[in-house]
Design a protein around this motif. Structure first.
Motif, PDB file in Angstrom:
ATOM      1  N   ALA A   1      -5.790   3.436  -8.608  1.00  0.00           N
ATOM      2  CA  ALA A   1      -5.572   2.837  -9.923  1.00  0.00           C
ATOM      3  C   ALA A   1      -4.444   3.598 -10.612  1.00  0.00           C
ATOM      4  O   ALA A   1      -4.099   4.714 -10.212  1.00  0.00           O
TER       5      ALA A   1
ATOM      6  N   ASP B   1       4.026  -4.796 -12.270  1.00  0.00           N
ATOM      7  CA  ASP B   1       3.059  -4.964 -11.191  1.00  0.00           C
ATOM      8  C   ASP B   1       3.072  -3.687 -10.368  1.00  0.00           C
ATOM      9  O   ASP B   1       4.042  -3.404  -9.656  1.00  0.00           O
TER      10      ASP B   1
ATOM     11  N   PRO C   1      -5.049  -1.673  -9.720  1.00  0.00           N
ATOM     12  CA  PRO C   1      -5.508  -1.919 -11.087  1.00  0.00           C
ATOM     13  C   PRO C   1      -4.807  -0.969 -12.060  1.00  0.00           C
ATOM     14  O   PRO C   1      -4.649   0.222 -11.771  1.00  0.00           O
TER      15      PRO C   1
ATOM     16  N   PHE D   1      -4.500   0.402 -16.082  1.00  0.00           N
ATOM     17  CA  PHE D   1      -5.248   0.536 -17.324  1.00  0.00           C
ATOM     18  C   PHE D   1      -4.419   1.262 -18.384  1.00  0.00           C
ATOM     19  O   PHE D   1      -4.404   2.492 -18.410  1.00  0.00           O
TER      20      PHE D   1
END
Length: 197
Positions: free
Chosen positions: A142, A155, A159, A161
């Motif tokens: 992540a 992109d 994931p 955050f």
């Protein structure tokens, strides 16, 4: 923390600037976030990192073995994220133009890594850092940042955050709106240099 509370932290530290700025990507913007200013207060840096860590889903948080950030901008928030998550924090740097682990940092092969940035604009430095982490044996599961100013276009392939999304338009130097073109351009931050409009 709410978006208003996060922005209040940036404003209180004079980290949210208004004017005509040349971003590290070469694009121009009317707003600039100097994350080093918001992170210069250790208590504020800890609050922001704790809020960012809490925004990562528990199933991902529980897998993280280490935090790695790109130098220089990510070093402080990376360190604070390591503290918030209870894991080691390291950084990659570009001594010859390409990110690499140095200073005796080592990744256990297969370690699950959270890559942390201060600000993501295009995601290029994040992706370059992730290549270095993989080359050193880590698996980036992540990514996180204090600010996503990509307008949702970054992109990172994992994931992502961000603590806050700040959707500020950015422009090519030859496509400036008249109100921005009328203000002299400056290049703030660690790569600051005098700039012409």
């Amino acid at each position: 923390m709410t978006n208003e509370e996060i922005l209040a932290e940036f404003k209180a530290s004079e980290a949210l600037l208004e004017g005509h700025f040349i971003l590290s990507s070469g694009l121009r913007s009317s707003r600039y976030l100097q994350c080093a200013r918001v992170l210069m207060n250790p208590a504020r840096a800890a609050r922001l990192a704790e809020a960012l860590a809490a925004s990562i889903p528990e199933n991902i948080r529980n897998q993280i073995n280490a935090v790695i950030a790109p130098a220089m901008g990510g070093v402080i928030i990376g360190h604070e994220m390591g503290r918030a998550l209870g894991v080691d924090a390291m950084f990659v740097e570009r001594p010859t133009g390409t990110f690499e682990l140095r200073r005796g940092f080592r990744i256990t092969p297969g370690a699950k890594i959270l890559m942390v940035e201060d600000v993501v604009t295009t995601g290029l430095s994040s992706r370059e850092a992730m290549i270095a982490i993989k080359a050193a044996g880590g698996e980036v599961i992540a990514a996180a940042s204090l600010v996503d100013r990509s307008n949702g276009s970054a992109d990172l392939g994992v994931p992502f955050f961000p603590l806050i999304r700040l959707d500020v338009p950015s422009y090519a130097p030859d496509a400036l709106p008249p109100e921005l073109a009328a203000i002299p351009a400056i290049k703030p931050g660690s790569r600051a240099e005098p700039a012409a409009a």
